[in-house]
Design a protein around this motif. Structure first.
Motif, PDB file in Angstrom:
ATOM      1  N   LEU A  21      54.240  65.564  76.523  1.00  0.00           N
ATOM      2  CA  LEU A  21      55.585  65.646  77.084  1.00  0.00           C
ATOM      3  C   LEU A  21      56.200  66.986  76.696  1.00  0.00           C
ATOM      4  CD1 LEU A  21      57.055  62.100  76.296  1.00  0.00           C
ATOM      5  CD2 LEU A  21      56.290  62.953  78.512  1.00  0.00           C
ATOM      6  N   GLY A  22      56.776  67.653  77.677  1.00  0.00           N
ATOM      7  CA  GLY A  22      57.496  68.886  77.405  1.00  0.00           C
ATOM      8  C   GLY A  22      59.002  68.644  77.524  1.00  0.00           C
ATOM      9  N   ILE A  23      59.712  68.575  76.408  1.00  0.00           N
ATOM     10  CA  ILE A  23      61.161  68.325  76.377  1.00  0.00           C
ATOM     11  C   ILE A  23      61.866  69.640  76.062  1.00  0.00           C
ATOM     12  CG2 ILE A  23      63.028  67.046  75.272  1.00  0.00           C
ATOM     13  CD1 ILE A  23      61.001  64.852  74.614  1.00  0.00           C
ATOM     14  N   THR A  24      62.809  70.030  76.918  1.00  0.00           N
ATOM     15  CA  THR A  24      63.528  71.288  76.749  1.00  0.00           C
ATOM     16  C   THR A  24      65.029  71.024  76.747  1.00  0.00           C
ATOM     17  OG1 THR A  24      61.765  72.473  77.904  1.00  0.00           O
ATOM     18  CG2 THR A  24      63.866  73.612  77.654  1.00  0.00           C
ATOM     19  N   VAL A  25      65.722  71.591  75.771  1.00  0.00           N
ATOM     20  CA  VAL A  25      67.191  71.514  75.693  1.00  0.00           C
ATOM     21  C   VAL A  25      67.717  72.945  75.656  1.00  0.00           C
ATOM     22  CG1 VAL A  25      69.186  70.714  74.378  1.00  0.00           C
ATOM     23  CG2 VAL A  25      67.106  69.309  74.480  1.00  0.00           C
ATOM     24  N   GLU A  26      68.578  73.284  76.630  1.00  0.00           N
ATOM     25  CA  GLU A  26      69.119  74.643  76.746  1.00  0.00           C
ATOM     26  C   GLU A  26      70.649  74.585  76.748  1.00  0.00           C
ATOM     27  OE1 GLU A  26      66.649  77.329  79.484  1.00  0.00           O
ATOM     28  OE2 GLU A  26      66.324  75.329  80.338  1.00  0.00           O
ATOM     29  N   ASP A  27      71.250  75.693  76.287  1.00  0.00           N
ATOM     30  CA  ASP A  27      72.712  75.800  76.327  1.00  0.00           C
ATOM     31  C   ASP A  27      73.100  77.214  76.697  1.00  0.00           C
ATOM     32  OD1 ASP A  27      73.332  77.502  73.833  1.00  0.00           O
ATOM     33  OD2 ASP A  27      72.094  75.887  72.975  1.00  0.00           O
ATOM     34  N   ASP A  28      74.372  77.381  77.024  1.00  0.00           N
ATOM     35  CA  ASP A  28      74.877  78.711  77.404  1.00  0.00           C
ATOM     36  C   ASP A  28      75.711  79.338  76.299  1.00  0.00           C
ATOM     37  OD1 ASP A  28      77.011  77.034  77.487  1.00  0.00           O
ATOM     38  OD2 ASP A  28      77.732  77.644  79.466  1.00  0.00           O
ATOM     39  N   GLY A  29      75.369  78.994  75.044  1.00  0.00           N
ATOM     40  CA  GLY A  29      76.089  79.544  73.900  1.00  0.00           C
ATOM     41  C   GLY A  29      75.628  80.944  73.557  1.00  0.00           C
ATOM     42  N   PRO A  30      75.932  81.398  72.333  1.00  0.00           N
ATOM     43  CA  PRO A  30      75.586  82.772  71.939  1.00  0.00           C
ATOM     44  C   PRO A  30      74.092  82.996  71.752  1.00  0.00           C
ATOM     45  CG  PRO A  30      76.502  81.569  70.071  1.00  0.00           C
ATOM     46  CD  PRO A  30      76.692  80.691  71.279  1.00  0.00           C
ATOM     47  N   GLY A  31      73.330  81.924  71.474  1.00  0.00           N
ATOM     48  CA  GLY A  31      71.895  82.077  71.289  1.00  0.00           C
ATOM     49  C   GLY A  31      71.536  82.669  69.949  1.00  0.00           C
ATOM     50  N   LEU A  32      70.243  82.934  69.736  1.00  0.00           N
ATOM     51  CA  LEU A  32      69.739  83.470  68.475  1.00  0.00           C
ATOM     52  C   LEU A  32      68.741  84.580  68.748  1.00  0.00           C
ATOM     53  CD1 LEU A  32      69.011  80.153  66.510  1.00  0.00           C
ATOM     54  CD2 LEU A  32      71.026  81.627  66.279  1.00  0.00           C
ATOM     55  N   THR A  33      68.605  85.497  67.797  1.00  0.00           N
ATOM     56  CA  THR A  33      67.548  86.499  67.873  1.00  0.00           C
ATOM     57  C   THR A  33      66.217  85.857  67.439  1.00  0.00           C
ATOM     58  OG1 THR A  33      67.876  87.221  65.590  1.00  0.00           O
ATOM     59  CG2 THR A  33      69.231  88.283  67.306  1.00  0.00           C
ATOM     60  N   GLU A  34      65.124  86.580  67.613  1.00  0.00           N
ATOM     61  CA  GLU A  34      63.818  86.056  67.211  1.00  0.00           C
ATOM     62  C   GLU A  34      63.780  85.752  65.718  1.00  0.00           C
ATOM     63  OE1 GLU A  34      60.533  88.408  68.407  1.00  0.00           O
ATOM     64  OE2 GLU A  34      61.033  88.373  70.543  1.00  0.00           O
ATOM     65  N   GLU A  35      64.366  86.638  64.911  1.00  0.00           N
ATOM     66  CA  GLU A  35      64.373  86.413  63.465  1.00  0.00           C
ATOM     67  C   GLU A  35      65.216  85.194  63.113  1.00  0.00           C
ATOM     68  OE1 GLU A  35      65.647  88.732  59.327  1.00  0.00           O
ATOM     69  OE2 GLU A  35      65.696  89.781  61.257  1.00  0.00           O
TER      70      GLU A  35
END
Length: 473
Positions: free
Chosen positions: A403-417
């Protein structure tokens, strides 16, 4: 399994899976059948060829006897006579069936031939090349008139009255022998070909029927894995019955281990949470800086206890057949709850979960996973959160569906680190938001225990995308 981005994972070089039992049994039986049929075909054709050639040589020998009996010498010693062999081929021009008689002597070879030879002469090999046997006879293959390949029998006869030596030769067309053998070979090839096809079909049927109990066991195990059964039921052959008994014993043993683990986890939770609740209440009632600090640390202890108890419970149940959970109802339940909790913020939640998707695991664990991800997304989203779930066939290293479960938002997000730091236990990137910092680390640990994967990345919505892979049922 360490946390990584499933989409960015390098391609794995899978080992070639072992050959199936059906293929092995079929190849073994088909190979043995092919060898047996080929050997039988070769022996049968070789025996038939030898039989035809013996009959052919016997016929030539009979004609030679009649020719010798029919030839005499006149008063001058010349060979005379007209053998009546009863075979019209000895009269047909260049038929391949000839006889000739030669009176041997120094410088006076005299020739008498059959009408089919029409005055020509058979060219026989030298005696040095094909010597006579003890019976003054030799058998050879020669080239005759018209390019025919002939079988020839030559007999030396000494006439007692005159002492003259005469050579008697009779030939037959080898092409007729080869044609007869070819006809027989084609017939046998056709018969053996049909027999081979029948044997291959019988082998396939035999393998299919013989391995049916194993397919039944596989189907029964699939039913157990999907939660539709709790043990292997049915009657199995003597060769497989011990295996089914051992599997049932293993399932029962695992069930007992799980039940004991749940009991111990419940006892431990009750033993620890009750004193902590008392400490927390007393600390809050003290209304002092020390009481506030004790209450704060007791709350952290409660979160840590919950975390490790959940981890112990999942570790006891993951990897064994326990239950199957529908994904849709769990997702919709959290969607309703989050819409009510964050109604004042106006954040929307879009849920896209096709009907029929099922998670191979406990409902409580799926609620923990989706709840942590959706709650984290709502904390940071500006106006929108998207929850999607898809079936990923064969995405597991063993080829099982995930199962591939994805949760997305339109907030500020994060860098890779920051994405790497966010899944560390107790790590909080923003202390202004409520929480213990255990949510994403719990998701990561639960995914690892179920043999899945968890990753954070930048979302197309502008915020954070959390991707979770879990075993599908």
């Amino acid at each position: 399994m360490t946390s990584h981005d499933p989409a960015a994972a390098p391609p794995q070089h899978r080992r070639r899976p072992p050959l199936s039992l059906s293929f092995r049994l079929f190849v073994l039986a088909a190979t043995w059948t092919a060898i047996a049929l080929a050997t039988a075909l070769y022996v049968l054709i070789a025996y038939y060829r030898a039989s035809v050639e013996r009959g052919f040589d016997s016929l030539l020998d009979l004609h030679l006897f009649n020719v010798v009996a029919a030839i005499q010498q006149d008063e001058a010693g010349h060979p005379v006579g007209a053998p009546q062999l009863g075979d019209p081929r000895f009269s047909a021009f260049q038929s391949g069936w000839y006889w000739q008689v030669i009176r041997l002597g120094e410088g006076r070879d005299e020739l008498l031939v059959s009408p089919s030879l029409s005055g020509a002469r058979l060219l026989l090999p030298r005696i040095e090349d094909v010597p006579f046997g003890a019976d003054f006879q030799r058998v050879m293959d020669i080239d005759g008139p018209g390019g025919r390949r002939l079988r020839a029998i030559e007999q030396l006869v000494v006439f007692g009255d005159t002492g003259d030596r005469l050579s008697f030769t009779v030939t037959g067309d080898l092409g007729e022998v080869e044609q007869e053998i070819a006809t027989f070979r084609n017939l046998v090839l056709a018969v053996f070909g049909l027999l081979g096809v029948g044997l291959v079909a019988a082998t396939l049927l035999q393998v299919h029927i013989g391995l049916k109990p194993l397919r039944d066991v596989r189907a029964a195990l699939g039913a157990i894995r999907q939660g539709r059964a709790t043990r292997l039921e049915g009657d199995y052959p003597a060769e497989i019955a011990p295996l089914t008994r051992e599997i049932n014993a293993l399932i029962e043993s695992n069930a007992k281990i799980i039940e004991r683990a749940r009991t111990q986890v419940g006892n431990l939770a009750h033993a620890l949470k009750t004193p902590l609740a008392v400490i927390t209440n007393e600390a809050r009632a003290a209304s002092s800086p020390l009481g506030a600090k004790v209450a704060e640390q007791a709350g952290l202890m409660r979160h840590q206890i919950d975390y490790y108890l959940d981890r112990a419970r999942v570790a006891a149940t993951a990897g064994v057949a326990v239950s199957v959970t529908e994904v849709g109802p769990v997702a919709e339940s959290f969607a309703r709850a989050m819409r009510r909790i964050y109604a004042d913020r106006g954040t929307t939640l879009d849920v896209d979960v096709p009907a029929g998707l099922r998670f191979q695991g406990e409902r409580q664990d799926l609620e923990e996973l989706i709840g942590n991800l959706v709650d984290n997304a709502f904390k940071w989203a500006r106006s929108r959160v998207v929850l999607t779930c898809r079936l990923l066939p064969g995405s597991d290293p063993d080829g099982r569906p995930m199962l591939g479960i994805t949760v997305e938002d339109d907030g500020p997000g994060l860098t890779e680190e920051e994405c790497a730091q966010a899944v560390r236990r107790g790590r909080r990137l923003d202390e202004t938001q409520p929480g213990s910092g255990l949510g994403l680390s719990i998701v990561r640990d639960l995914a690892d225990l179920y043999g899945g994967a968890f990753a954070l990345a930048r979302s197309d919505l502008g915020g954070l995308r959390a991707t979770l892979h879990l075993p599908a049922a």
